[in-house]
Design a protein around this motif. Structure first.
Motif, PDB file in Angstrom:
ATOM      1  N   VAL A  44       2.637   4.648   3.026  1.00  8.58           N
ATOM      2  CA  VAL A  44       1.971   4.203   1.802  1.00  8.58           C
ATOM      3  C   VAL A  44       1.714   5.584   1.056  1.00  8.58           C
ATOM      4  O   VAL A  44       2.792   5.746  -0.703  1.00  8.58           O
ATOM      5  CB  VAL A  44       0.417   3.549   0.775  1.00  8.58           C
ATOM      6  CG1 VAL A  44       0.510   3.335   0.253  1.00  8.58           C
ATOM      7  CG2 VAL A  44       1.131   2.275   2.000  1.00  8.58           C
ATOM      8  N   ILE A  45       1.121   6.650   1.302  1.00 13.56           N
ATOM      9  CA  ILE A  45       0.844   7.711   0.385  1.00 13.56           C
ATOM     10  C   ILE A  45       2.591   8.437   0.169  1.00 13.56           C
ATOM     11  O   ILE A  45       2.285   9.003  -1.058  1.00 13.56           O
ATOM     12  CB  ILE A  45      -0.110   8.693   1.514  1.00 13.56           C
ATOM     13  CG1 ILE A  45      -0.954   8.566   1.254  1.00 13.56           C
ATOM     14  CG2 ILE A  45      -0.309  10.093   0.258  1.00 13.56           C
ATOM     15  CD1 ILE A  45      -2.111   9.045   2.380  1.00 13.56           C
ATOM     16  N   GLN A  46       3.668   8.334   1.077  1.00 12.56           N
ATOM     17  CA  GLN A  46       4.448   8.497   0.687  1.00 12.56           C
ATOM     18  C   GLN A  46       5.235   7.454  -0.259  1.00 12.56           C
ATOM     19  O   GLN A  46       6.110   8.427  -1.543  1.00 12.56           O
ATOM     20  CB  GLN A  46       5.299   8.970   1.736  1.00 12.56           C
ATOM     21  CG  GLN A  46       5.341   9.694   2.858  1.00 12.56           C
ATOM     22  CD  GLN A  46       5.660   9.573   4.282  1.00 12.56           C
ATOM     23  OE1 GLN A  46       6.374   8.966   4.323  1.00 12.56           O
ATOM     24  NE2 GLN A  46       5.247  10.499   4.586  1.00 12.56           N
ATOM     25  N   HIS A  47       4.703   6.480  -0.456  1.00 11.64           N
ATOM     26  CA  HIS A  47       5.865   5.883  -1.372  1.00 11.64           C
ATOM     27  C   HIS A  47       4.822   5.923  -2.774  1.00 11.64           C
ATOM     28  O   HIS A  47       5.678   6.426  -3.495  1.00 11.64           O
ATOM     29  CB  HIS A  47       5.187   4.404  -0.964  1.00 11.64           C
ATOM     30  CG  HIS A  47       5.219   3.311  -2.395  1.00 11.64           C
ATOM     31  ND1 HIS A  47       6.322   2.928  -2.682  1.00 11.64           N
ATOM     32  CD2 HIS A  47       4.122   2.380  -2.608  1.00 11.64           C
ATOM     33  CE1 HIS A  47       6.535   2.109  -3.695  1.00 11.64           C
ATOM     34  NE2 HIS A  47       4.759   1.818  -3.744  1.00 11.64           N
ATOM     35  N   LEU A  48       3.650   6.572  -2.670  1.00  6.28           N
ATOM     36  CA  LEU A  48       3.162   7.039  -4.160  1.00  6.28           C
ATOM     37  C   LEU A  48       3.866   8.246  -4.751  1.00  6.28           C
ATOM     38  O   LEU A  48       3.933   8.164  -5.980  1.00  6.28           O
ATOM     39  CB  LEU A  48       1.221   7.130  -3.865  1.00  6.28           C
ATOM     40  CG  LEU A  48       0.660   6.332  -3.170  1.00  6.28           C
ATOM     41  CD1 LEU A  48      -1.173   6.236  -3.041  1.00  6.28           C
ATOM     42  CD2 LEU A  48       0.968   5.257  -4.195  1.00  6.28           C
ATOM     43  N   ALA A  49       3.711   8.655  -3.799  1.00  2.00           N
ATOM     44  CA  ALA A  49       4.712  10.373  -4.492  1.00  2.00           C
ATOM     45  C   ALA A  49       6.589  10.070  -5.332  1.00  2.00           C
ATOM     46  O   ALA A  49       6.495  10.216  -5.855  1.00  2.00           O
ATOM     47  CB  ALA A  49       4.959  10.721  -2.794  1.00  2.00           C
ATOM     48  N   GLU A  50       6.730   8.266  -4.652  1.00  2.00           N
ATOM     49  CA  GLU A  50       7.779   7.884  -5.378  1.00  2.00           C
ATOM     50  C   GLU A  50       7.765   7.141  -5.938  1.00  2.00           C
ATOM     51  O   GLU A  50       8.669   6.483  -7.213  1.00  2.00           O
ATOM     52  CB  GLU A  50       8.988   7.201  -4.410  1.00  2.00           C
ATOM     53  CG  GLU A  50       9.130   8.332  -3.149  1.00  2.00           C
ATOM     54  CD  GLU A  50       9.661   7.762  -1.928  1.00  2.00           C
ATOM     55  OE1 GLU A  50       9.513   8.221  -0.885  1.00  2.00           O
ATOM     56  OE2 GLU A  50       9.634   6.307  -1.985  1.00  2.00           O
ATOM     57  N   CYS A  51       6.437   7.240  -7.159  1.00  4.35           N
ATOM     58  CA  CYS A  51       6.371   6.214  -8.182  1.00  4.35           C
ATOM     59  C   CYS A  51       6.631   6.663  -9.645  1.00  4.35           C
ATOM     60  O   CYS A  51       6.132   7.967  -9.569  1.00  4.35           O
ATOM     61  CB  CYS A  51       5.113   5.633  -8.058  1.00  4.35           C
ATOM     62  SG  CYS A  51       3.966   4.935  -7.193  1.00  4.35           S
ATOM     63  N   GLN A  52       7.327   6.098 -10.410  1.00  2.00           N
ATOM     64  CA  GLN A  52       7.716   6.189 -11.732  1.00  2.00           C
ATOM     65  C   GLN A  52       7.021   6.249 -12.531  1.00  2.00           C
ATOM     66  O   GLN A  52       6.886   7.101 -13.815  1.00  2.00           O
ATOM     67  CB  GLN A  52       9.409   6.270 -11.618  1.00  2.00           C
ATOM     68  CG  GLN A  52      10.683   6.746 -10.558  1.00  2.00           C
ATOM     69  CD  GLN A  52      10.604   7.454 -10.437  1.00  2.00           C
ATOM     70  OE1 GLN A  52      10.865   8.363 -11.538  1.00  2.00           O
ATOM     71  NE2 GLN A  52      10.495   8.242  -9.592  1.00  2.00           N
ATOM     72  N   THR A  53       6.229   5.475 -12.438  1.00  2.00           N
ATOM     73  CA  THR A  53       4.611   5.283 -13.776  1.00  2.00           C
ATOM     74  C   THR A  53       4.037   5.439 -13.160  1.00  2.00           C
ATOM     75  O   THR A  53       3.353   5.038 -11.899  1.00  2.00           O
ATOM     76  CB  THR A  53       5.734   4.159 -14.546  1.00  2.00           C
ATOM     77  OG1 THR A  53       5.327   3.224 -13.659  1.00  2.00           O
ATOM     78  CG2 THR A  53       6.819   4.009 -15.023  1.00  2.00           C
ATOM     79  N   LEU A  54       2.767   5.684 -14.270  1.00  6.96           N
ATOM     80  CA  LEU A  54       2.013   5.148 -13.791  1.00  6.96           C
ATOM     81  C   LEU A  54       0.898   3.766 -13.500  1.00  6.96           C
ATOM     82  O   LEU A  54       0.274   3.561 -12.919  1.00  6.96           O
ATOM     83  CB  LEU A  54       0.291   5.819 -15.619  1.00  6.96           C
ATOM     84  CG  LEU A  54      -0.202   5.738 -15.176  1.00  6.96           C
ATOM     85  CD1 LEU A  54      -0.859   7.122 -14.341  1.00  6.96           C
ATOM     86  CD2 LEU A  54      -1.512   5.838 -16.509  1.00  6.96           C
ATOM     87  N   HIS A  55       2.006   3.398 -14.123  1.00  2.00           N
ATOM     88  CA  HIS A  55       1.951   1.912 -13.812  1.00  2.00           C
ATOM     89  C   HIS A  55       1.951   0.867 -12.433  1.00  2.00           C
ATOM     90  O   HIS A  55       1.032   0.897 -11.675  1.00  2.00           O
ATOM     91  CB  HIS A  55       3.025   0.942 -14.625  1.00  2.00           C
ATOM     92  CG  HIS A  55       2.496  -1.113 -14.036  1.00  2.00           C
ATOM     93  ND1 HIS A  55       3.508  -1.494 -12.928  1.00  2.00           N
ATOM     94  CD2 HIS A  55       2.364  -1.599 -15.034  1.00  2.00           C
ATOM     95  CE1 HIS A  55       2.942  -2.707 -12.538  1.00  2.00           C
ATOM     96  NE2 HIS A  55       2.524  -2.648 -14.152  1.00  2.00           N
ATOM     97  N   ALA A  60      -0.259   0.206  -6.856  1.00  2.00           N
ATOM     98  CA  ALA A  60      -0.367   0.401  -5.721  1.00  2.00           C
ATOM     99  C   ALA A  60      -1.987   0.229  -4.884  1.00  2.00           C
ATOM    100  O   ALA A  60      -1.747   0.957  -4.041  1.00  2.00           O
ATOM    101  CB  ALA A  60       0.721   1.518  -4.822  1.00  2.00           C
ATOM    102  N   ILE A  61      -2.613   1.810  -5.880  1.00  2.80           N
ATOM    103  CA  ILE A  61      -3.873   2.295  -5.357  1.00  2.80           C
ATOM    104  C   ILE A  61      -5.053   1.540  -5.613  1.00  2.80           C
ATOM    105  O   ILE A  61      -6.395   1.513  -5.150  1.00  2.80           O
ATOM    106  CB  ILE A  61      -4.155   3.185  -5.550  1.00  2.80           C
ATOM    107  CG1 ILE A  61      -4.288   3.606  -7.669  1.00  2.80           C
ATOM    108  CG2 ILE A  61      -3.664   4.759  -5.467  1.00  2.80           C
ATOM    109  CD1 ILE A  61      -4.130   5.118  -7.956  1.00  2.80           C
ATOM    110  N   THR A 103       0.611  15.718   0.692  1.00  2.10           N
ATOM    111  CA  THR A 103       2.202  15.693   0.298  1.00  2.10           C
ATOM    112  C   THR A 103       2.256  14.376  -1.280  1.00  2.10           C
ATOM    113  O   THR A 103       3.072  14.745  -1.582  1.00  2.10           O
ATOM    114  CB  THR A 103       2.483  14.058   1.415  1.00  2.10           C
ATOM    115  OG1 THR A 103       1.608  13.441   1.341  1.00  2.10           O
ATOM    116  CG2 THR A 103       2.332  14.395   2.940  1.00  2.10           C
ATOM    117  N   TYR A 104       1.134  14.430  -1.732  1.00  3.63           N
ATOM    118  CA  TYR A 104       1.628  13.827  -3.067  1.00  3.63           C
ATOM    119  C   TYR A 104       1.512  15.010  -4.014  1.00  3.63           C
ATOM    120  O   TYR A 104       1.137  15.652  -4.178  1.00  3.63           O
ATOM    121  CB  TYR A 104      -0.017  12.327  -3.629  1.00  3.63           C
ATOM    122  CG  TYR A 104       0.071  12.082  -4.933  1.00  3.63           C
ATOM    123  CD1 TYR A 104      -0.361  12.337  -5.938  1.00  3.63           C
ATOM    124  CD2 TYR A 104       0.362  10.641  -5.041  1.00  3.63           C
ATOM    125  CE1 TYR A 104      -0.075  12.032  -7.128  1.00  3.63           C
ATOM    126  CE2 TYR A 104       0.849  10.159  -6.330  1.00  3.63           C
ATOM    127  CZ  TYR A 104       0.369  11.013  -7.191  1.00  3.63           C
ATOM    128  OH  TYR A 104       0.317  10.541  -8.695  1.00  3.63           O
TER     129      TYR A 104
END
Ligand SMILES: Nc1ncnc2c1ncn2[C@@H]1O[C@H](COP(=O)(O)OP(=O)(O)O)[C@@H](O)[C@H]1O
Ligand SMILES: CC(C)(COP(=O)(O)O)[C@@H](O)C(=O)NCCC(=O)O
Ligand SMILES: [K+]
Length: 280
Positions: A44-55, A60-61, A103-104
Motif C-alpha cells: 500500500v505504501i508503494q501505491h501511495l508513492a504512485e498517487c498523482q494527486t492529493l485527492h 488511500a490513507i 520509501t514514500y
C-alpha cells in the motif's frame, strides 16, 4: 522537504506508534483533521508513492469507514485535491515501520536532535519528546505529559525547558493482553466492555483482572501526579493516548481533584511536530 513559509501549504503529520498510525492533516499551521489507521502493508505504501494527486493520497490513507466524506467535510480542502501529493512529516517509535515509510518520496523524518528540549537522553522516545514539547509550547512549562498508549508513559520538563525525566509501564491493552497470552486460564478482557469501575475485591475472574489492572494504573497515575505537584506547584499536566478517555472517566469517579487538573489533548504530538516545522 523544503519548509515553505506561506500559510497555505498542505502537509501531513504521521506518528507511528506501537499499536497504530496516527495522522493529522495541516493547512499551514492549522490542523484540519486527525485520525488513526492500522499499519499499512508495504504494497500500500508503494501505491501511495504512485498517487498523482492529493485527492488520491488522502483517499488511500483516510479512515476505512470515511473513504468518501473525509474530503468533503474539510471545506477548504476541496480547492486543493487536484494538487500533487503533499509532504509527510514522519515521526516513529517503531524502526521497522520507519524503514518502510522511507520509501514514500516526499517524507521528512523528525528526530530527537531537532527538538529544542534540553537534557534529553539518546534513547528517549521521540513521541514522548514531541508530545511534551507540543504540550509545553501550547500551555507552558513546567509540564508533565501522560501518554496512555501501547505503553503508558510519564514525561516531564521543568521551567527551563529541560527534561526532568519520566517513566514507562505497560499500557492497559498490553496488561490485559499479557494476562491472556502468558497464563493458562485467564481470558482476554476487552477494554471497551466495561464503562463503569469494577469492584476492587472482585468475585469473578473477569472483574478480578479488570480490578487489578485498572485500580493499580489509576493509583499509579495519582501517585505520579502528586509527586509532580510536590516538585512543581505550578506544573501543568496533559494527557493523550488511546486509553485516555477510559482513564479520565475512571479518574473523575475515583480522584475528581486529580482529574480536573488534566488537560486532555489527543493531538499533543502534532502540536510538537508543528513547532518543529515552524521553527525549521
Ligand atoms: N481502535 C484501537 N486500536 C488500537 N488500540 C486502541 C483502539 N482504541 C483504543 N485503543 C487503546 O489504545 C491503546 C493504544 O493507544 P495509542 O495511543 O493508539 O497507541 P500508540 O500510540 O502506542 O500506537 C491500546 O492499548 C488500546 O487499549
Ligand atoms: C515508551 C514508548 C514505547 C511509547 O510508545 P507508544 O506506546 O506511544 O507506542 C516509546 O516512547 C519508546 O520507544 N521510548 C523509548 C525509550 C524511552 O523513552 O526511554
Ligand atoms: K502513543
Amino acid at each position: 522537504m523544503k519548509p515553505q513559509r506561506h500559510r497555505e501549504e498542505i502537509w501531513l503529520a504521521l506518528e507511528i506508534g506501537n499499536s497504530r498510525l496516527h495522522w493529522a492533516l495541516f493547512i499551514g499551521e492549522t490542523l484540519y483533521s486527525a485520525w488513526d489507521t492500522d499499519y499499512f502493508p508495504e504494497s500500500v505504501i508503494q501505491h501511495l508513492a504512485e498517487c498523482q494527486t492529493l485527492h488520491d493520497l488522502l483517499l488511500a490513507i483516510s479512515p476505512p469507514h470515511q473513504q468518501g466524506n473525509f474530503l468533503t467535510n474539510t471545506p477548504p480542502l476541496c480547492a486543493f485535491v487536484s494538487l500533487p501529493p503533499c509532504p509527510v512529516l514522519l515521526t516513529s517509535v517503531v524502526p521497522s515501520q520507519t524503514a518502510i515509510w522511507q520509501t514514500y518520496p516526499n517524507t521528512r523524518v523528525i528526530t530527537l536532535e531537532q527538538i529544542p528540549l534540553k537534557g534529553v537522553y539518546p534513547t528517549l522516545g521521540i513521541d514522548r519528546a514531541l508530545a511534551l514539547w507540543g504540550a509545553a509550547k501550547t500551555w507552558g512549562f513546567p509540564m508533565l505529559v501522560i501518554d496512555a498508549g501501547t505503553a503508558l508513559t510519564f514525561t516531564a520538563a521543568d521551567a527551563n525547558e529541560s527534561l526532568v525525566g519520566g517513566a514507562i509501564l505497560p499500557g492497559l491493552g498490553l496488561q490485559f493482553a499479557t494476562l491472556d497470552q502468558q497464563t493458562g486460564q485467564l481470558p482476554l478482557v476487552e477494554m471497551q466492555s466495561f464503562p463503569s469501575l469494577p469492584p476492587r475485591f472482585a468475585l469473578n475472574t473477569k472483574e478480578a483482572i479488570q480490578s487489578g489492572v485498572i485500580y493499580t494504573v489509576l493509583a499509579g497515575i495519582k501517585d505520579f501526579i502528586e509527586a509532580w505537584c510536590d516538585l512543581f506547584a505550578d506544573g501543568k499536566i496533559a494527557i493523550k493516548g488511546g486509553d485516555r478517555t477510559l482513564l479520565i472517566n475512571y479518574l473523575q469517579v475515583l480522584y475528581p481533584e486529580i482529574a480536573e487538573r488534566l488537560i486532555v489533548e489527543p493531538n499533543l504530538i502534532f502540536w510538537g511536530m508543528r513547532e518543529i516545522l515552524i521553527g525549521s
